[in-house]
Write a protein that holds these residues in place. Structure first.
Motif, PDB file in Angstrom:
ATOM      1  N   ARG A   3       0.664  -1.472  -0.015  1.00 57.34           N
ATOM      2  CA  ARG A   3       0.056   0.213  -0.198  1.00 57.34           C
ATOM      3  C   ARG A   3       0.852   1.436   0.007  1.00 57.34           C
ATOM      4  O   ARG A   3       2.103   1.298   0.227  1.00 57.34           O
ATOM      5  N   THR A  32      -8.930   2.854   0.252  1.00 51.48           N
ATOM      6  CA  THR A  32      -9.468   3.704   1.016  1.00 51.48           C
ATOM      7  C   THR A  32      -9.903   4.886  -0.540  1.00 51.48           C
ATOM      8  O   THR A  32      -8.960   4.598  -1.577  1.00 51.48           O
ATOM      9  N   HIS A 103      -3.073   7.820   6.461  1.00 51.68           N
ATOM     10  CA  HIS A 103      -3.822   8.147   5.549  1.00 51.68           C
ATOM     11  C   HIS A 103      -3.022   7.052   4.800  1.00 51.68           C
ATOM     12  O   HIS A 103      -1.377   7.363   4.892  1.00 51.68           O
ATOM     13  N   SER A 105      -2.958   4.048   1.502  1.00 48.26           N
ATOM     14  CA  SER A 105      -4.239   4.012   0.413  1.00 48.26           C
ATOM     15  C   SER A 105      -5.297   2.131   0.408  1.00 48.26           C
ATOM     16  O   SER A 105      -6.622   2.232  -0.218  1.00 48.26           O
ATOM     17  N   PHE A 309      -4.584  11.738  -3.239  1.00 49.16           N
ATOM     18  CA  PHE A 309      -3.564  11.887  -2.301  1.00 49.16           C
ATOM     19  C   PHE A 309      -2.142  10.855  -2.687  1.00 49.16           C
ATOM     20  O   PHE A 309      -1.251  11.493  -2.156  1.00 49.16           O
ATOM     21  N   TYR A 332      -8.571   9.492  -2.797  1.00 46.82           N
ATOM     22  CA  TYR A 332      -7.612   8.135  -3.301  1.00 46.82           C
ATOM     23  C   TYR A 332      -8.614   7.451  -4.924  1.00 46.82           C
ATOM     24  O   TYR A 332      -9.238   7.565  -5.426  1.00 46.82           O
TER      25      TYR A 332
END
Length: 333
Positions: A3, A32, A103, A105, A309, A332
């Motif tokens: 990720r 996300t 924060h 992915s 992101f 995202y």
């Protein structure tokens, strides 16, 4: 499973890093969609103004270690469950959920830590659940009463959400104090009866306007505002401090009026419930109440920026260098 995770690496600098995680059998994997930047705490970390030996948050499983660099942080993510562990029912697959997660992915989480997002609530709105919960906690701690005069110092996202919750109470007057014109206008739309500058608040005190407030919230994040908050109180009044100043030190004038007026200063922090509330309230009840408030307030009007992101570092530069943003969301792909 790989990720992309956002890391605070040193004061003023963030970067995306590829990290690996391994879901357990009792966890689900969430992809996300949106995460909300909580500017107060995250800017303290970004600027290097948070105490580095402090635990990130012992009540949030996804946050580990202390606040020393480098660290992952954040606690407001919305995404879709894309896979379930062997010990989790397939019913979770495809659900849209809110999570107190940094924060990144994608991430793994136990279902008990997730909040299913109602179909009628957008992902953008749902990402602001943590702010609504903080506002709910602040109001529970402040215990506003019928006919009271209430002042809120600070019309950032937390202050505005708190004003929105307070606006449902039968108060005599609800006043917002903030130096930024746009934020004062937002405060009026969220239900404040009046929105004034810090200088106007000081002038009112100097002129002896009214009899002082019964309940004052300090939510500006500015240590100097705490003195103004105390100065605006009346006899037997309460000041609830929801701001966290990090390593910044407030200088208080606790002179004769503070003592003779029997002013009470209380802390409020959403990670715990106040002793007065614990007999009747649980975190689940408070979160459900916050979700209800989230749907009742014009919360999406506070979203001023949505940043991909992949360009997350620019979000922190924007917050650090400009007074214009309110709620910044990371999106995202």
């Amino acid at each position: 499973m790989d990720r992309q995770s956002l890391y605070f690496v040193r004061p003023g600098e963030t970067e995306l890093r590829t990290t690996t995680f391994e879901p357990a059998d009792d966890e689900v994997i969430v992809e996300t969609q949106i995460s909300a930047v909580n500017a107060g705490t995250e800017l303290l970390i970004h600027r290097g103004e948070a105490p580095i030996d402090l635990q990130a948050d012992e009540t949030i499983d996804a946050l580990d270690g202390d606040l020393s660099f480098p660290l992952r942080y954040g606690y407001a993510a919305v995404g879709e469950v894309i896979a379930t562990g062997n010990a989790v029912t397939e019913d979770w697959r495809g659900q849209r959920v809110f999570a107190f997660n940094p924060h990144e992915s994608r991430f793994a989480a136990q279902p008990a830590t997730l909040v299913p997002v109602p179909d009628n609530v957008s992902s953008e709105t749902a990402a602001m659940l943590s702010s609504a919960e903080t506002a709910t906690s602040l109001v529970l701690d402040g215990r506003p009463r019928l006919g009271e005069r209430v002042i809120v110092f600070g019309a950032g996202v937390i202050g505005l959400c708190t004003i929105g919750v307070l606006s449902d109470f039968p108060l005599e007057r609800l006043v917002a104090v903030d130096p930024i014109t746009d934020r004062r206008e937002h405060a009026l739309r969220m239900g404040a009866d009046e929105a004034i500058t810090p200088d106007e608040a000081t002038d009112n005190v100097c002129e002896g306007a009214a009899d002082g407030a019964d309940l004052v919230y300090e939510l500006s994040g500015r240590p100097e505002a705490l003195d103004d908050a105390i100065s605006s109180t009346g006899y037997d009044s309460r000041v609830v401090v929801g701001s966290w100043y990090g390593t910044k030190q407030p200088t208080l004038d606790l002179g004769t009026n503070f003592h003779r007026d029997r002013v009470t200063i209380e802390s409020s922090q959403v990670s715990t419930l106040s002793p007065e509330s614990r007999g009747r309230w649980t975190k689940t009840r408070r979160l459900n109440t916050a979700l209800d408030r989230l749907q009742a307030l014009p919360i999406e009007s506070l979203i001023t920026h949505q940043i991909p992101f992949a360009d997350a570092p620019s979000a922190y530069r924007l917050l650090d260098e400009s007074q214009s943003p309110l709620q910044v969301l990371l999106t995202y792909p």
